[in-house]
Design an enzyme around this catalytic site. Structure first.
Site, PDB file in Angstrom:
ATOM      1  N   LYS A   1       0.831  -1.207   0.000  1.00 17.10           N
ATOM      2  CA  LYS A   1       0.000   0.000   0.000  1.00 17.10           C
ATOM      3  C   LYS A   1       0.864   1.253   0.000  1.00 17.10           C
ATOM      4  O   LYS A   1       0.550   2.240  -0.683  1.00 17.10           O
ATOM      5  CB  LYS A   1      -0.922   0.006   1.222  1.00 17.10           C
ATOM      6  CG  LYS A   1      -1.765   1.266   1.335  1.00 17.10           C
ATOM      7  CD  LYS A   1      -2.751   1.207   2.496  1.00 17.10           C
ATOM      8  CE  LYS A   1      -3.566   2.501   2.567  1.00 17.10           C
ATOM      9  NZ  LYS A   1      -4.613   2.440   3.607  1.00 17.10           N
TER      10      LYS A   1
ATOM     11  N   HIS B   1     -10.501 -30.576 -34.013  1.00 17.22           N
ATOM     12  CA  HIS B   1     -11.417 -29.467 -33.772  1.00 17.22           C
ATOM     13  C   HIS B   1     -12.463 -29.780 -32.702  1.00 17.22           C
ATOM     14  O   HIS B   1     -13.669 -29.574 -32.903  1.00 17.22           O
ATOM     15  CB  HIS B   1     -12.088 -29.032 -35.067  1.00 17.22           C
ATOM     16  CG  HIS B   1     -11.109 -28.681 -36.160  1.00 17.22           C
ATOM     17  ND1 HIS B   1     -10.196 -27.669 -36.021  1.00 17.22           N
ATOM     18  CD2 HIS B   1     -10.894 -29.239 -37.373  1.00 17.22           C
ATOM     19  CE1 HIS B   1      -9.451 -27.598 -37.127  1.00 17.22           C
ATOM     20  NE2 HIS B   1      -9.856 -28.534 -37.947  1.00 17.22           N
TER      21      HIS B   1
END
Length: 513
Positions: free
Chosen positions: A135, A273
């Protein structure tokens, strides 16, 4: 004098890093085992209790949660009120935090982990220090990953501090790290109390590899693996040879191994596929490959092959004749590996099939603005419990073929139709907008190959009308397996009786979208 606070469970590289800080004129505060390790290496440190004037206690649960620590981490150096408070309370600034956390992940991955051990490995002070430092990254450097030690130390040696860009980048990494850590804890606790639909779903994944591109060359893509490894998965497969997997390779390979785990006999799955183009099963892996290849010798070209037995030389010699993208198996004989490795671009991968049935975690699919979560379709079915709804009963051979076809059809994109005999698929109709269209594709494929004799038909969902049944019957189909459940089931049953077809209902649907 600059100050660093070091408290790490992973001691990798920490002695060298701390030594470099001392050489740069920094002081080092340390705790518990880290301080012991540094002292044994001759690195001078200040004990945490010398800063807090308070002993470590409660088995180390309380040691860094103190204003003299967090005040030094969170104070803004450009804020006069903060500076005044620091002077009043004798708080010294801390300029660098090096922390990595208790090994919670490693603990819960142990086969015999006890809940109390998992709880004790939930770090509290470490994340608090990391978050405080992150922070306040405008003034404080925070390091959570040993791989960053060298770059941070290089900047300190040059300027006695890091750049803001570096501190900001490291802070972002810390928040990702603590978020992932908390996600694992949340997941463990959620599972512990058997919560099925938590109001917040916290997931975490780890980058496995950057991909050259996504489905198409203009799309960027990456591959992330589950933070808790799934042994039967493409993420855990070991690549022995060939270039890196592509986005489409990974999706296709995942679909192929899902099919392979359906079968216990030697089985070969050929996939293109996202749909199988051939599945073969036999008493040997060589014969199973022959069946898979013969199922569709055209579509297998450029496909993905999964074998659930070791690849031996005779099977490798046959696969070597084709262009294949990927071959996945539990292992390769030395001779098979040497032969197949002669092809530059083929990917050869091994996968542990022993845990195939255990890889049934909920599956997640992203949609715009959300995520769908569902159980995998891994329901165990017993063909002996299926219901024959027609006058004609299936023969033993037909029932075996129906069972084989039913395992296959659940992995074909809906609307799905599979034609098969006892050993192989012979026709596959996938992804059509109407079911009769899929039936026609599957039958045309089987007829072209001359494989209609003895073929049975499996449908992933019910036949709402008799047209598909009649078309199948007119082309020689004598047995059908389907879920049933349509309000017009009787129409399909009557059509089957008209042509002497045996029809079996499973009461289970297998849509795959």
């Amino acid at each position: 004098m600059k100050r660093a606070l070091i408290s790490v469970s992973d001691k990798t590289g920490i002695v060298e890093f701390a030594t470099g800080l001392l050489a740069a004129g920094w002081e080092i505060i340390s705790t518990g085992g880290t301080q012991t390790a540094l002292k044994q290496a001759g690195v001078k440190t200040i004990g945490i209790e010398e800063v807090t004037h308070f002993p470590e206690m409660m088995d180390g649960r309380v040691k860094t949660l103190h204003p003299l620590i967090h005040g030094g981490l969170l104070s803004r150096r450009d804020n006069s009120e903060h500076v005044k408070a620091m002077k009043e309370h004798n708080i010294q600034p801390i300029d660098l935090v090096v922390v990595n956390l208790y090994p919670f992940k490693e603990t819960i991955l142990k086969a015999d982990v006890q809940t109390k051990d998992a709880i004790e490995n939930i770090d509290i002070g470490g994340p608090s220090m990391l978050r405080s430092a992150a922070k306040n990254h405008e003034f404080v450097t925070v390091v959570v990953d040993p791989s960053d030690y060298a770059a941070v130390l290089a900047e300190i040696k040059e300027n006695n501090q890091t750049t803001f860009a570096t501190r900001q980048k490291l802070a972002a990494k810390v928040f990702r790290h603590t978020a992932a850590y908390d996600a694992l804890i949340a997941g463990f606790m959620t599972d512990l109390v058997k919560e099925k639909e938590p109001e917040k779903l916290t997931l975490t994944y780890e980058l496995k590899q950057d991909l050259r591109y996504g489905e198409n060359s203009h799309q960027e893509a990456s591959f992330y693996s589950d933070a808790l490894p799934v042994s039967y998965s493409i993420a855990k497969a070991q690549q022995l040879h060939g270039k890196a997997l592509s986005y489409n390779n990974i999706k296709d390979a995942d679909a192929a191994i899902r099919i392979a785990r359906e079968f216990t006999k030697p089985t070969v799955v050929a996939l293109k596929h996202m749909n199988p183009c051939g599945i073969g099963t036999a008493e040997t892996i060589l014969k199973a490959y022959d069946f898979a290849y013969e199922a569709d010798p055209v579509s297998i070209f450029g496909g993905i092959i999964v074998l659930n037995r070791e690849v031996d030389l005779p099977t490798a010699e046959k696969m070597h004749q084709l262009f294949l993208e990927i071959i996945i198996a539990p292992s390769f004989s030395a001779e098979a590996l040497a032969l197949l490795s002669g092809k530059k671009n083929i990917r050869l991968m091994t996968l542990d099939f022993r845990d195939a049935k255990d890889a049934a975690l909920p599956e997640k699919v992203s949609v715009l603005g959300g995520l769908l979560v569902q159980e995998q379709d891994v329901i165990e079915e017993n063909p002996k419990e299926w219901k024959v709804v027609t006058k004609r009963q299936p023969s033993e051979a037909e029932l075996e073929a129906l069972s084989f076809a039913w395992k296959a059809v659940k992995h074909v994109k809906s609307n799905a139709i599979v034609l098969a005999n006892q050993h192989q698929t012979v026709g596959i109709g996938a992804g059509q907008m109407n079911r009769v269209g899929s039936v026609k594709i599957a039958i045309e494929q089987a007829e072209t190959a001359g494989k209609m004799d003895g073929a049975v038909l499996a449908s992933d969902a019910y036949f709402p009308m008799g047209d598909s049944v009649e078309f199948a019957a007119q082309h020689g189909i004598k047995a059908i397996v389907q879920p049933g459940g349509s309000i017009r089931d009787q129409e399909s049953i009557d059509m089957a009786d008209k042509y002497g077809i045996a029809m079996v209902f499973t009461d289970i649907r297998h849509f795959r979208h």
